[in-house]
Design an enzyme around this catalytic site. Structure first.
Site, PDB file in Angstrom:
ATOM      1  N   ASP A  10       0.863  -1.183   0.000  1.00 33.23           N
ATOM      2  CA  ASP A  10       0.000   0.000   0.000  1.00 33.23           C
ATOM      3  C   ASP A  10       0.897   1.230   0.000  1.00 33.23           C
ATOM      4  O   ASP A  10       1.695   1.429   0.918  1.00 33.23           O
ATOM      5  CB  ASP A  10      -0.893  -0.024   1.242  1.00 33.23           C
ATOM      6  CG  ASP A  10      -1.999   1.015   1.189  1.00 33.23           C
ATOM      7  OD1 ASP A  10      -2.099   1.725   0.165  1.00 33.23           O
ATOM      8  OD2 ASP A  10      -2.747   1.137   2.177  1.00 33.23           O
ATOM      9  N   ASP A 104      -2.975   2.496  -5.923  1.00 33.51           N
ATOM     10  CA  ASP A 104      -1.911   2.539  -4.917  1.00 33.51           C
ATOM     11  C   ASP A 104      -1.823   1.315  -4.011  1.00 33.51           C
ATOM     12  O   ASP A 104      -1.090   1.338  -3.018  1.00 33.51           O
ATOM     13  CB  ASP A 104      -2.068   3.790  -4.049  1.00 33.51           C
ATOM     14  CG  ASP A 104      -3.399   3.837  -3.315  1.00 33.51           C
ATOM     15  OD1 ASP A 104      -4.311   3.067  -3.673  1.00 33.51           O
ATOM     16  OD2 ASP A 104      -3.529   4.656  -2.394  1.00 33.51           O
ATOM     17  N   GLU A 105      -2.511   0.231  -4.330  1.00 31.70           N
ATOM     18  CA  GLU A 105      -2.369  -0.963  -3.491  1.00 31.70           C
ATOM     19  C   GLU A 105      -2.625  -2.223  -4.306  1.00 31.70           C
ATOM     20  O   GLU A 105      -3.331  -2.212  -5.311  1.00 31.70           O
ATOM     21  CB  GLU A 105      -3.295  -0.911  -2.274  1.00 31.70           C
ATOM     22  CG  GLU A 105      -4.768  -0.915  -2.597  1.00 31.70           C
ATOM     23  CD  GLU A 105      -5.647  -1.027  -1.359  1.00 31.70           C
ATOM     24  OE1 GLU A 105      -5.263  -1.725  -0.392  1.00 31.70           O
ATOM     25  OE2 GLU A 105      -6.728  -0.410  -1.359  1.00 31.70           O
TER      26      GLU A 105
END
Length: 354
Positions: A10, A104-105
């Site tokens: 993350d 983003d993860e």
């Protein structure tokens, strides 16, 4: 059955991290992305801003009251997508079993990877080092035997952290875990559990599966499984999809339609990332939008849009304006999605955040 090794990565305050990377003058000030103007909401903020109580989805006016020195910059989705692509490329060099959840993860299944002595912990350190050196931002990572625990672990020592839950540590780890950490447990479910005297997973275990199913139906069984640290879900690389969607539940309700408009661009970007991974080149037939208001009433709207390949903010804005009849009504959840022409494929519903 061989023990699985799952990593969840993350990016730390991703949009803000990209802004600080590209403009060093922003690194030592409280920073928010989005929230400019009278009615915008904060998309994300750095940790200096969070120290003042600023949070994602907070109205910009409230953020400025909490943090008078807050620096606000508008989102630049093109730069964020470029940074995301670099991160995901690094992850895929380690394994093909990568499941992006948003820009983003992502989850990685490294069970069969022999590099780095076959150690998922060493792999996570390697990924964190490479992303920091090559992309210029930091990521936090969680390592565990399943997706549920890996996602919790990645948040355990944020920012720029690494936390490992080993198989023989699962029982002790989950016993003291607050129920609010469980997937699907929001304020309403947490309040119901607290009313039953349940605050931790240990309390859930003691309550028993029969009581949980009686009170919560199918969700009760899922709660019981998670309370024991069990999660058999696989890392999903690709599926034939009839529809693909993303949705975001806000910890603080968006106050009005104008605030919803400020988060549309980032949702559309996450949707296009999923389209590229899950349904590349599939012809889009319809766009749809979903809203859940603060009173938990849910409304959806879909429209035929046959000539769109990568739906953007401007494509979804007319649907949003058509769906929302009361511009001042607080919104708890906002979702976007597409439906494909192929009606024979099994449905895939993809969540972004809970």
């Amino acid at each position: 059955m061989p023990q699985r090794k799952i990593i969840h990565v993350d990016c730390d305050c991703f949009y803000a991290a990209v802004e600080m990377r590209d403009d060093p003058t922003l690194r030592d000030v409280p920073l928010a992305v989005g929230g400019e103007g009278g009615r915008g909401v904060v998309t994300t903020c750095n940790y200096k801003a969070r120290a003042f109580g600023v949070r994602s989805a907070m109205p910009g006016g409230e953020a400025r009251r909490l943090c008078p020195g807050l620096v606000i910059v508008p989102p630049d989705m093109a730069r964020y997508r470029a940074a995301s692509q670099k991160v995901m490329s690094i992850l895929r060099e380690l394994t093909d079993l990568v499941e992006p959840l948003s820009l983003d993860e992502a989850f990685l299944d490294v069970s069969d990877v022999t590099d780095h002595k076959g150690s998922a912990t060493l792999m996570a350190r390697y990924l964190r080092d490479r992303v920091e050196k090559e992309v210029g931002i930091t990521i936090s990572a969680g390592v565990a035997p399943n997706k549920f625990l890996a996602k919790i672990a990645s948040d355990w020592q944020k920012p720029n952290g690494l936390f490992v839950v080993k198989p023989d540590e699962v029982e002790d780890f989950v016993r003291e875990l607050n129920v609010e950490k469980l997937f699907g447990v929001g304020q309403v479910t947490a309040a119901k559990l607290h009313a039953l005297g349940v605050k931790t997973c240990g309390d859930l275990q003691a309550l028993g599966v029969d009581v949980l199913i009686e009170r919560f139906g199918k969700q009760g069984y899922r709660l019981y499984e998670m309370a024991h640290g069990r999660d058999e879900r696989s890392v999903v690389v690709s599926r034939i999809a009839k529809s693909v969607s993303v949705e975001r539940t806000f910890s603080q309700d968006l106050p009005d339609l104008a605030a919803c408009e400020t988060v549309l661009a980032s949702l559309a970007a996450d949707l296009n990332l999923r389209l590229a991974r899950k349904a590349k080149d599939k012809p889009i037939h319809k766009l749809f939008i979903k809203i859940r208001y603060s009173d938990f009433s849910t409304h959806t709207l879909e429209r035929v849009r046959d000539n769109i390949k990568e739906p953007e903010f401007d494509d979804f804005l007319p649907l949003l304006n058509e769906l929302v009849t009361n511009r001042e009504r607080p919104v708890r959840l906002l979702g976007l999605g597409v439906r494909f022409r192929n009606d024979d494929a099994p449905v895939t519903q993809l969540r972004l955040f809970d």
